[in-house]
Design a protein around this motif. Structure first.
Motif, PDB file in Angstrom:
ATOM      1  N   VAL A  10       0.837  -1.206   0.000  1.00 52.59           N
ATOM      2  CA  VAL A  10       0.000   0.000   0.000  1.00 52.59           C
ATOM      3  C   VAL A  10       0.869   1.252   0.000  1.00 52.59           C
ATOM      4  CG1 VAL A  10      -1.661   1.332   1.359  1.00 52.59           C
ATOM      5  CG2 VAL A  10      -1.953  -1.137   1.111  1.00 52.59           C
ATOM      6  N   LYS A  42      -3.844  -2.883  -6.417  1.00 51.25           N
ATOM      7  CA  LYS A  42      -4.160  -2.039  -7.580  1.00 51.25           C
ATOM      8  C   LYS A  42      -5.538  -2.359  -8.135  1.00 51.25           C
ATOM      9  CE  LYS A  42      -0.139  -0.263  -9.957  1.00 51.25           C
ATOM     10  NZ  LYS A  42       0.594  -0.247 -11.230  1.00 51.25           N
ATOM     11  N   TYR A  80      -8.448  -1.228  -5.800  1.00 45.71           N
ATOM     12  CA  TYR A  80      -8.696   0.217  -5.791  1.00 45.71           C
ATOM     13  C   TYR A  80      -9.345   0.682  -7.092  1.00 45.71           C
ATOM     14  CZ  TYR A  80      -8.050   5.181  -4.993  1.00 45.71           C
ATOM     15  OH  TYR A  80      -8.282   6.515  -4.827  1.00 45.71           O
ATOM     16  N   ARG A  81      -8.892   0.125  -8.197  1.00 47.73           N
ATOM     17  CA  ARG A  81      -9.452   0.539  -9.488  1.00 47.73           C
ATOM     18  C   ARG A  81     -10.880   0.039  -9.680  1.00 47.73           C
ATOM     19  NH1 ARG A  81      -4.237  -0.446 -13.514  1.00 47.73           N
ATOM     20  NH2 ARG A  81      -3.019   1.353 -12.781  1.00 47.73           N
ATOM     21  N   GLY A  87     -13.155  -0.637  -7.257  1.00 46.30           N
ATOM     22  CA  GLY A  87     -14.067   0.079  -6.372  1.00 46.30           C
ATOM     23  C   GLY A  87     -15.163  -0.842  -5.853  1.00 46.30           C
ATOM     24  N   PHE A 124     -11.917   7.560  -3.004  1.00 53.27           N
ATOM     25  CA  PHE A 124     -10.876   6.937  -2.185  1.00 53.27           C
ATOM     26  C   PHE A 124     -11.480   5.901  -1.244  1.00 53.27           C
ATOM     27  CE2 PHE A 124      -8.332   6.720   1.684  1.00 53.27           C
ATOM     28  CZ  PHE A 124      -7.097   6.366   1.154  1.00 53.27           C
ATOM     29  N   GLY A 167     -12.616   2.818  -3.256  1.00 51.37           N
ATOM     30  CA  GLY A 167     -11.479   1.975  -3.652  1.00 51.37           C
ATOM     31  C   GLY A 167     -10.839   1.286  -2.469  1.00 51.37           C
ATOM     32  N   ALA A 168     -10.753   1.998  -1.325  1.00 52.93           N
ATOM     33  CA  ALA A 168     -10.118   1.425  -0.141  1.00 52.93           C
ATOM     34  C   ALA A 168     -10.908   0.226   0.386  1.00 52.93           C
ATOM     35  CB  ALA A 168      -9.986   2.495   0.945  1.00 52.93           C
ATOM     36  N   THR A 219     -10.287  -2.669  -1.877  1.00 47.85           N
ATOM     37  CA  THR A 219      -8.907  -3.142  -1.711  1.00 47.85           C
ATOM     38  C   THR A 219      -8.797  -4.051  -0.490  1.00 47.85           C
ATOM     39  OG1 THR A 219      -7.987  -1.152  -2.755  1.00 47.85           O
ATOM     40  CG2 THR A 219      -6.534  -2.410  -1.311  1.00 47.85           C
TER      41      THR A 219
END
Length: 347
Positions: free
Chosen positions: A81, A176, A179-180, A182, A274, A277-278, A281
């Motif tokens: 991260v 990655k 996060y992308r 979502g 954010f 995505g978080a 992730t």
């Protein structure tokens, strides 16, 4: 003359392979030069950075057990991260600088882009190939690959770390990708697939239960009566099913399009993007770690369970011992095997 011919025959596949690799490398170099360092993906370098972090992490004594597992694996995810966050900040700097950069900066932007394009392909291949060689070494023995497996370069510098390079690549792809993707987009995509499956089932139910639809299917079957009774009914009901499914799917696709527009609006609000995505992730990291733990526990369970005599006669006794050595060959991989939470909780 025969020896020269045999040498040429042996070397021809190698020559073709080298030419193919050279052409691919040249194509990647040109691609990276055109795209530039400030625009191309940095996955290859990020995997190497995370891998370097795991080497430092292995120096920290963790005592094993669940605590050791969370230090090793949690630390590796945390390093991933941090590396990706720093990469995002650095990318933003490069993109802002490239708009008003001098010639020397633009030149390095192109050169580093070419190197990054090569790394983005070479590192994943190295990670997968290295892991494959580790299992070949431990399961197949050091006699494979000529003298490569007995060379100090392999035994001291490659084999003890190869699996951790693969794990680093998996963590980079997971963070990655999560996060992308979502959370909202992923949930809605899953719902869309579920609705599409539901439409396929619902169409059958509607054709059977709704008088208008099965009447329409019978009418179509009458139109195809010249091909025989059985085939005409199959064609009639199949065409009705297709038409009904297309109508219902169009409603689902329209709904999907409208929700997609809403998700795009969410993406424009940075705090929401954010958080979205978080969340994804974290969920994807938990899923990836659980899958790796499950695989390791499966190998442990099979290796630790006495085999029936009929099976034991067909499988070499040392196979599972060698597999255990392979799974424990590098520090982070060893934490997944020896300090596996499934194994610890299950006793």
């Amino acid at each position: 003359m025969t020896q020269i011919t045999n040498q040429l025959l042996i070397s021809t596949p190698l020559l073709i392979g080298l030419i193919a690799v050279g052409v691919a490398a040249l194509a990647l170099f040109v691609y990276g030069w055109c795209v530039r360092f400030s625009r191309i993906g940095w996955s290859g370098a990020q995997v190497l950075a995370v891998f370097g972090g795991t080497l430092l992490l292995a120096l920290i004594p963790n005592g094993g057990g669940l605590g050791g597992f969370f230090i090793s694996v949690g630390g590796a995810v945390g390093i991933t991260v941090v590396v990706l966050l720093l990469g995002g900040l650095l990318r933003g700097f490069f993109r802002r600088r490239s708009r008003r950069a001098k010639f020397i900066f633009r030149l390095f932007d192109h050169i580093l882009g070419s190197l990054m394009a090569l790394l983005n392909v070479a590192v994943p291949l190295l990670a997968v190939g290295g892991a494959g060689l580790v299992f070949a070494y431990y399961v197949g023995g050091s006699d494979l690959m000529g003298g490569f497996f007995t060379d100090a370069f392999w035994t001291e510098h490659c084999a003890p770390y190869a699996l951790d390079l693969l794990i680093s690549a998996l963590f980079v792809a997971t963070v990655k990708g999560g996060y992308r993707l979502g959370f909202v987009r992923s949930i809605w995509s899953a719902i869309t697939f579920a609705l599409a499956f539901g439409v396929a089932v619902l169409s059958v139910i509607l054709i059977i239960r709704v008088p208008f639809l099965y009447g329409f299917a019978n009418m179509l079957a009458g139109a195809f009566s010249s091909v025989g009774v059985m085939l005409s009914y199959i064609l009639g009901y199949a065409l009705t099913y297709v038409l009904c499914t297309l109508v219902l799917l169009s409603v689902v696709m329209l709904l999907h399009f409208l929700i997609h527009l809403l998700v795009k609006q969410i993406d424009k609000v940075r705090p929401l993007r954010f958080a979205d995505g978080a969340i994804m992730t974290v969920l994807l990291c938990v899923f990836t770690v659980a899958i790796i733990c499950g695989v390791n526990f499966g190998v442990y369970a099979v290796a630790d369970t006495p085999m029936p005599e009929t099976v034991a006669e067909m499988i070499p006794a040392e196979l599972f011992d060698n597999l255990t050595d392979a799974f424990c060959s590098s520090p982070i991989a060893r934490a997944f095997y020896e300090s596996n939470p499934i194994r610890m909780i299950g006793g």
